[in-house]
Motif scaffolding. Sequence first.
Motif, short mmCIF file in Angstrom:
data_model
loop_
_atom_site.label_atom_id
_atom_site.label_comp_id
_atom_site.label_asym_id
_atom_site.label_seq_id
_atom_site.Cartn_x
_atom_site.Cartn_y
_atom_site.Cartn_z
N VAL A 361 0.85 -1.19 0.00
CA VAL A 361 0.00 0.00 0.00
C VAL A 361 0.89 1.24 0.00
O VAL A 361 1.97 1.23 0.59
N ALA A 362 0.43 2.29 -0.63
CA ALA A 362 1.13 3.57 -0.59
C ALA A 362 0.16 4.66 -0.15
O ALA A 362 -0.99 4.71 -0.62
N ILE A 363 0.62 5.51 0.74
CA ILE A 363 -0.11 6.73 1.11
C ILE A 363 0.40 7.85 0.22
O ILE A 363 1.61 8.10 0.16
N GLY A 412 4.10 2.27 2.07
CA GLY A 412 5.06 3.32 1.81
C GLY A 412 4.36 4.65 1.71
O GLY A 412 3.12 4.73 1.77
N VAL A 413 5.14 5.71 1.55
CA VAL A 413 4.60 7.06 1.37
C VAL A 413 5.20 7.61 0.09
O VAL A 413 6.43 7.69 -0.05
N ILE A 414 4.34 7.98 -0.85
CA ILE A 414 4.80 8.44 -2.16
C ILE A 414 4.35 9.87 -2.41
O ILE A 414 3.45 10.38 -1.74
N THR A 415 4.98 10.50 -3.38
CA THR A 415 4.69 11.89 -3.74
C THR A 415 4.51 12.00 -5.25
O THR A 415 4.52 10.99 -5.97
N ASP A 420 4.69 8.05 -12.05
CA ASP A 420 4.94 7.17 -13.19
C ASP A 420 5.18 5.72 -12.77
O ASP A 420 5.47 4.87 -13.62
N ARG A 421 5.07 5.42 -11.49
CA ARG A 421 5.31 4.05 -11.03
C ARG A 421 4.23 3.56 -10.07
O ARG A 421 4.46 2.72 -9.22
N LEU A 422 3.01 4.08 -10.22
CA LEU A 422 1.91 3.72 -9.32
C LEU A 422 1.60 2.23 -9.36
O LEU A 422 1.13 1.66 -8.37
N SER A 423 1.85 1.59 -10.50
CA SER A 423 1.49 0.17 -10.64
C SER A 423 2.28 -0.73 -9.70
O SER A 423 1.95 -1.91 -9.55
N GLU A 424 3.31 -0.20 -9.03
CA GLU A 424 4.10 -1.01 -8.10
C GLU A 424 3.35 -1.30 -6.81
O GLU A 424 3.78 -2.16 -6.04
N TRP A 425 2.24 -0.60 -6.56
CA TRP A 425 1.48 -0.80 -5.32
C TRP A 425 0.11 -1.40 -5.63
O TRP A 425 -0.54 -1.02 -6.60
N SER A 426 -0.33 -2.33 -4.77
CA SER A 426 -1.64 -2.95 -4.96
C SER A 426 -2.76 -1.97 -4.68
O SER A 426 -3.83 -2.04 -5.30
N ALA A 427 -2.56 -1.09 -3.71
CA ALA A 427 -3.58 -0.10 -3.36
C ALA A 427 -2.90 1.21 -2.98
O ALA A 427 -1.80 1.21 -2.42
N ILE A 428 -3.56 2.31 -3.28
CA ILE A 428 -3.03 3.65 -2.98
C ILE A 428 -4.11 4.43 -2.23
O ILE A 428 -5.29 4.42 -2.61
N ILE A 429 -3.68 5.10 -1.17
CA ILE A 429 -4.57 5.88 -0.32
C ILE A 429 -4.43 7.36 -0.68
O ILE A 429 -3.32 7.90 -0.70
N LEU A 430 -5.57 8.00 -0.95
CA LEU A 430 -5.61 9.44 -1.21
C LEU A 430 -6.32 10.09 -0.02
O LEU A 430 -7.53 10.27 -0.03
N PRO A 431 -5.57 10.47 1.02
CA PRO A 431 -6.19 10.95 2.26
C PRO A 431 -6.55 12.44 2.21
O PRO A 431 -5.73 13.30 2.51
#
Length: 712
Positions: A361-363, A412-415, A420-431
């Motif tokens: 997961v990425a925040i 993880g925490v992404i910015t 261009d590499r969002l596909s590396e995470w199964s789920a992404i949180i948009l808080p």
Amino acid sequence: MLTSQGKSFQQSTHRMLRDMHIPDWDDRFLSEYDPERLAAQCERAGLNAVMIYAKSHVGLTSYPSDIGRRHGNLGDRDVMGELNDALRKRGIATAAYQSITFDNYAAETHPEWAQIDRSTGRNLHDRTRYGVCCPNNLEYRAYELGIMQEILTRYEWDGLWLDMIFFLAICSCQACTDRYRAEEGAEIPGTVDWTDPAWATFQEARRRWIADWTEILIDRAHELKPGIAVTHNLANALSGWRCAQPLQSGRLDTYTSLDLYGNRYEHLVVTKMAQHLSATQPAELMVSVGVDLIDHVTLKSIPQLSTEALAATSAGSAFIVIDGIDPIGTEQIGSYDTMKAAFESIEPYEREIGGTPIEDVAIYFSDNSFMDFADNGIVAGPPTRLGGTPFPHVEAARGAAKALTSAHIAFGVITESDLDRLSEWSAIILPDVSRMTTREVDAFRAYVAAGGSIYASGYTSLVHVDGTRNDDFMLADVFGVAFVGEEDGRVSFLEPAADIVRDAIAPQSMVSEPYNDQWGVPYTAVPLTTSPRVTATTADVLGTLVLPYGAPEWGNVEKKTWAAIHSSPPWDHTEHSVLSEQRTGEGRAVYSAFVLERSATEANRALFVRMIRDLIGDRRSLTGRARTGVWLSGYDQPENNRVLVALHNYGAEAPVPVEQAAIELQAPEGRRFVSVTGGPGATITDSDVAGESASFTAELGAELAFVFVEYE
């Protein structure tokens, strides 16, 4: 490319910054400063890297400068050179510290260089100890670049650390005024309004100016000293819009560095962000040996500083400690004893760190949303204090990190640099990512279309960074809901419409969303904040909106808009959606009008975690069962043919109580696990290695425990 000289500072693990912002109007200041004694203290404390002040916030240099002004109490001495030589002959790597923007000498000597507060038309001298120069003034820029040239060409260094590259004022000096007129053909606005294109355009210009100036400084440093490690303090990007320091400027550095004074969850978010933002690893977490830079005498306890050091180490980050010099020039022995103990605590682990973080997961952390719509209409003035501003998005991101950590979900925490590499995470949180660019919106839409899963909350994607407040979410087609208004009130409720929600919040039957911290104080007129009201269009509704009697009114003795005198229980059951899910091909989107992750209540957090687990499904690379205070992270280390699993029993009282953690791990693609070995702090009591997966139970005998899962 970094030379071995540049690497020697970045790869050092026991680092200190010697804070020395000391003026010279009293002849006793620095009268007992002894570089040889200081170097001996550093050696005794086991330091292998030290940052030395070349020019402080006061603006005085510690070396003989032809451009700036040397500290008046140093006579003809070059104490910077003396300390540099004394440290290097002891095998201690050195970096030069140069204060940018904050320079009392320059601001007083050249008042035309000072930042001018748009709200008052004056500089900040009468309200702060800091003289603040404007990065748009070309003469000031030449001054700083000249200082840099002296520092880097006259001395040998392993690194350069640049501080305070940001705005402190909403500056309306002549240089800013002229540049903004030339670029935008407009005047500098004086009122904050995040839904006004005039304000949004100016704010974007401020961020662009800081990024440009940062790039000029870093590029010049590399020209002057090729191969040196260069970084700048990125911490005040977290202070929000007033400083206008963009997170993406961290990509210009050799490695990302931030000095922080917040709590463990701020450190957690930032160290995980730096794992992806930093151009090279390790990134750097900087903390003070004291409880705060403002308190000169109160030290952190050895367990407290050691815990911070271990937390940085478990996140693969370097750790550097700030120690403030006494005005007379002496050191406090206790500071070095405390640092020595903290650095000794990481020694069993420091050679093992590194690798690619294992994250399901990425925040998403967006500095475009380091703001608050509640500020609309206020005068654009300077911040009251730097650091730790609790913007809605930041609080939501920290809440998400806390919830995921407690649930032992690898994240993880992404910015923006990771779009261009969002596909590396199964789920992404948009808080509650309330302000977004077109590029961000397009990237997340494409991510879901390609099979990705997102959780989004609050005002995510309602407002464009250009100031346009849209009639609907820019991601409405992905969410499957429509924005139809806002709730004005102190509290409302989510009623389950699906078993997944009922099970998650049990034994509660509903969860509440308090819109104001004072909502339960009926005798005080408090300004109300708002939350989106949405209607499902194509999404499945998982939870509906329930309002209290008489909402949004609170009521009083005469105004009968309440149903219970102490509280506002649920009453009006609506068809509006609060929580919904939409499937698009293989992709999924969960949207919550309530910012569940920002809440501190158990049921709200439990519901948030349940939704994230559901979005991940069976694609769980690293999971665990342990006490919530045990933090879990993992790193793929192909050069060592293993995965490193780090288990940090965060904040455990000494002596560390023995804890157990049960871990399940999926092998990296194309690899097969062959064994599990307990590293420092860990004893393996049970394990099952089955090729593509491994499970084990580890007994944690120390605050930080490492486990090595070897593969072939």
